[in-house]
Write a protein that holds these residues in place. Structure first.
Motif, PDB file in Angstrom:
ATOM      1  N   THR A   1       0.815  -1.220   0.000  1.00 15.80           N
ATOM      2  CA  THR A   1       0.000   0.000   0.000  1.00 15.80           C
ATOM      3  C   THR A   1       0.848   1.270   0.000  1.00 15.80           C
ATOM      4  O   THR A   1       0.299   2.369  -0.059  1.00 15.80           O
ATOM      5  N   ASN A   2       2.148   1.134   0.084  1.00 10.92           N
ATOM      6  CA  ASN A   2       3.086   2.261   0.206  1.00 10.92           C
ATOM      7  C   ASN A   2       2.884   2.965   1.543  1.00 10.92           C
ATOM      8  O   ASN A   2       3.683   2.799   2.456  1.00 10.92           O
ATOM      9  N   GLN A   3       1.834   3.757   1.687  1.00 12.45           N
ATOM     10  CA  GLN A   3       1.565   4.401   2.962  1.00 12.45           C
ATOM     11  C   GLN A   3       0.946   3.386   3.933  1.00 12.45           C
ATOM     12  O   GLN A   3       0.216   2.486   3.529  1.00 12.45           O
ATOM     13  N   PRO A   4       1.219   3.537   5.211  1.00 10.88           N
ATOM     14  CA  PRO A   4       0.596   2.637   6.188  1.00 10.88           C
ATOM     15  C   PRO A   4      -0.897   2.879   6.302  1.00 10.88           C
ATOM     16  O   PRO A   4      -1.402   3.952   5.949  1.00 10.88           O
ATOM     17  N   LEU A   5      -1.602   1.870   6.813  1.00  8.97           N
ATOM     18  CA  LEU A   5      -3.043   1.929   7.023  1.00  8.97           C
ATOM     19  C   LEU A   5      -3.354   1.909   8.513  1.00  8.97           C
ATOM     20  O   LEU A   5      -2.573   1.416   9.317  1.00  8.97           O
ATOM     21  N   GLY A   6      -4.527   2.425   8.875  1.00 12.30           N
ATOM     22  CA  GLY A   6      -5.050   2.168  10.213  1.00 12.30           C
ATOM     23  C   GLY A   6      -5.159   3.325  11.164  1.00 12.30           C
ATOM     24  O   GLY A   6      -5.743   3.183  12.237  1.00 12.30           O
ATOM     25  N   LEU A   7      -4.607   4.497  10.825  1.00  8.55           N
ATOM     26  CA  LEU A   7      -4.697   5.662  11.697  1.00  8.55           C
ATOM     27  C   LEU A   7      -5.024   6.908  10.872  1.00  8.55           C
ATOM     28  O   LEU A   7      -4.767   6.958   9.671  1.00  8.55           O
ATOM     29  N   ILE A   8      -5.569   7.916  11.552  1.00 13.40           N
ATOM     30  CA  ILE A   8      -5.725   9.246  10.958  1.00 13.40           C
ATOM     31  C   ILE A   8      -4.523  10.054  11.415  1.00 13.40           C
ATOM     32  O   ILE A   8      -4.524  10.671  12.488  1.00 13.40           O
ATOM     33  N   ALA A   9      -3.458  10.030  10.643  1.00 15.61           N
ATOM     34  CA  ALA A   9      -2.203  10.669  11.053  1.00 15.61           C
ATOM     35  C   ALA A   9      -1.370  10.993   9.820  1.00 15.61           C
ATOM     36  O   ALA A   9      -1.491  10.327   8.787  1.00 15.61           O
ATOM     37  N   PRO A  10      -0.516  12.020   9.909  1.00 21.12           N
ATOM     38  CA  PRO A  10       0.345  12.356   8.776  1.00 21.12           C
ATOM     39  C   PRO A  10       1.182  11.159   8.341  1.00 21.12           C
ATOM     40  O   PRO A  10       1.713  10.414   9.166  1.00 21.12           O
ATOM     41  N   GLY A  11       1.276  10.981   7.036  1.00 21.17           N
ATOM     42  CA  GLY A  11       2.031   9.882   6.469  1.00 21.17           C
ATOM     43  C   GLY A  11       1.201   8.649   6.183  1.00 21.17           C
ATOM     44  O   GLY A  11       1.663   7.752   5.467  1.00 21.17           O
ATOM     45  N   TYR A  12       0.000   8.576   6.750  1.00 18.23           N
ATOM     46  CA  TYR A  12      -0.871   7.419   6.536  1.00 18.23           C
ATOM     47  C   TYR A  12      -1.706   7.603   5.264  1.00 18.23           C
ATOM     48  O   TYR A  12      -1.920   8.720   4.801  1.00 18.23           O
ATOM     49  N   ALA A  13      -2.166   6.486   4.739  1.00 12.34           N
ATOM     50  CA  ALA A  13      -3.004   6.531   3.541  1.00 12.34           C
ATOM     51  C   ALA A  13      -4.253   7.370   3.804  1.00 12.34           C
ATOM     52  O   ALA A  13      -4.827   7.331   4.892  1.00 12.34           O
ATOM     53  N   ALA A  14      -4.681   8.102   2.791  1.00 11.16           N
ATOM     54  CA  ALA A  14      -5.869   8.946   2.914  1.00 11.16           C
ATOM     55  C   ALA A  14      -7.123   8.104   2.714  1.00 11.16           C
ATOM     56  O   ALA A  14      -7.900   8.287   1.779  1.00 11.16           O
ATOM     57  N   ASP A  15      -7.307   7.138   3.616  1.00 15.44           N
ATOM     58  CA  ASP A  15      -8.505   6.308   3.701  1.00 15.44           C
ATOM     59  C   ASP A  15      -9.284   6.802   4.908  1.00 15.44           C
ATOM     60  O   ASP A  15      -8.868   6.585   6.059  1.00 15.44           O
ATOM     61  N   VAL A  16     -10.397   7.457   4.679  1.00 19.17           N
ATOM     62  CA  VAL A  16     -11.097   8.169   5.750  1.00 19.17           C
ATOM     63  C   VAL A  16     -12.604   7.956   5.609  1.00 19.17           C
ATOM     64  O   VAL A  16     -13.144   7.967   4.505  1.00 19.17           O
TER      65      VAL A  16
END
Length: 414
Positions: A378-393
């Motif tokens: 996924t390149n960016q990590p998943l699972g948190l709302i935090a800078p650097g994480y995937a924009a899955d919201v």
């Protein structure tokens, strides 16, 4: 209705061909595995969250810096969570992930509509050649869309006595040649595989899959406590839908469940629909394995569809009152659950903390597959709302915990 769903699925698939642009959300109540934060905002530069905070002044500066423009959503106090991650599901909207490219497209859309932004596609037990072909289909889908994380083989290496809704004629011992054939067909896209460790080649296969970067899962098994311990030492890091299709807890025959619970290396799947696992056992699970319970759906093609007759692999299934059973012997045949409902039940019915419930559908399943940190999938990590994480919201209605808005990899889906 069918044509509408096909159109929705096609639109979602098409959106992944478009470059995401910077966007932002303000005035949200953020809930993730770290806790709750009121009056929260986020900014994404496209598919990555780049800034979060609570200060309106900082938000205005971030909006200007990243060029958000009119792509700003006011949440008006709605709950904001990471996108849900389902690591064990078979289908929805009348289609199975075994049904080729169109089946994958439509079934994924069914789960996306309920907030599952990333999904491992579970494949049912079939003849080996069919399973290899289905693995290749998932591999191809991964190359086309980031919401597909890879595949999960629930079979064919299952115990006959604990087969559940799997075709007994297709069950196999995981000999090295079969392990190699499945790994070759998956070509790096196999994320996890369920194995009964007591099979003659079970422990060796667990080691082989683990060495190949696959997460072996203990499940559909009749293993005793010691054998389960050996399986986890051999490389198994998951338990497939705890309590279901395995020997249960007994005071003089503890079985595989205590071995998983006591081992901090193991993530534990749980189907929280009130049917597969009744409420007292769900509550108990959160008590004896805190931070390691991963909600899964085990959802079949009938998910989000009317009651009626369906197929699970080559087996006939009837769904009544939302519960799926084999026509042949009344065995439970997967579920019609979505993660949206699993989280709703945890918070509103069971009184599990919002943080723990959301974590069970986001960070815990991501961590189970190593996707909670930068990775090649996924390149960016998943699972948190935090800078650097995937924009899955997700934005949820605070009264019902119903998913109202979905962004996946920075693209608006709902």
């Amino acid at each position: 209705m069918e044509q509408t769903r096909v159109q929705v699925a096609q639109a979602i698939a098409q959106s992944f061909n478009e470059q995401p642009r910077p966007w932002a959300i303000r005035n949200a109540r953020r809930v993730d595995a770290r806790g709750v934060l009121e009056h929260c905002w986020i900014v994404a530069d496209g598919d990555t969250i780049v800034a979060t905070g609570t200060s309106d002044d900082e938000l205005e500066r971030a909006i200007e810096y990243y060029g958000v423009g009119e792509r700003l959503t006011d949440a008006y106090g709605m709950i904001m969570t990471p996108g849900y991650v389902d690591i064990h599901a078979h289908g929805s909207w009348g289609k199975s992930f075994d049904d080729g490219a169109e089946g994958i497209m439509i079934a994924r859309a069914g789960h996306m509509a309920h907030g599952t932004t990333r999904q491992v596609l579970s494949l049912i037990t079939n003849p080996i050649n069919t399973m290899c072909e289905n693995l290749r289909n998932v591999h191809e889908a991964m190359a086309q869309r980031p919401d597909v994380l890879g595949s999960h083989l629930e079979g064919p290496f299952l115990a006959l006595l604990r087969k559940g809704a799997h075709d007994p004629q297709c069950l196999r011992d995981p000999t090295p040649d079969l392990v190699n054939a499945l790994l070759e067909a998956a070509d790096g896209s196999l994320r996890q595989i369920t194995i009964a460790p007591e099979l003659p080649h079970g422990l060796d296969a667990i080691h082989r899959f683990s060495e190949a970067g696959v997460a072996p899962a203990v499940g559909h098994c009749d293993a005793d406590y010691a054998t389960a311990q050996r399986a986890f030492d051999a490389g198994a890091t998951l338990m497939t839908h705890m309590f279901n299709a395995m020997n249960g807890l007994a005071h003089r025959a503890p079985g595989p469940i205590p071995a998983a619970v006591e081992d901090p290396r193991v993530s534990i799947e749980l189907i929280n629909d009130g049917f597969h696992v009744q409420n007292p056992m769900v509550e108990l699970s959160f008590g004896f394995a805190p931070g390691r319970i991963a909600f899964v759906t085990d959802a079949m093609a009938a998910t989000d569809c009317p009651d009626g007759n369906y197929q699970l692999g080559a087996l006939d299934v009837v769904v009544e009152n939302g519960h799926a059973r084999l026509v042949s012997n009344d065995t439970i045949a997967g579920s019609t659950l979505v993660l949206e409902r699993a989280v709703q039940r945890a918070v509103q019915v069971l009184g599990i903390s919002e943080t723990a419930a959301v974590a069970a559908a986001t960070l815990v399943p991501a961590k189970a597959l190593g996707l909670d940190k930068p990775n090649a999938i996924t390149n960016q990590p998943l699972g948190l709302i935090a800078p650097g994480y995937a924009a899955d919201v997700l934005l949820l209605d605070p009264a019902q915990w119903q998913v109202e808005h979905v962004w996946c990899a920075g693209r608006p889906m709902k």
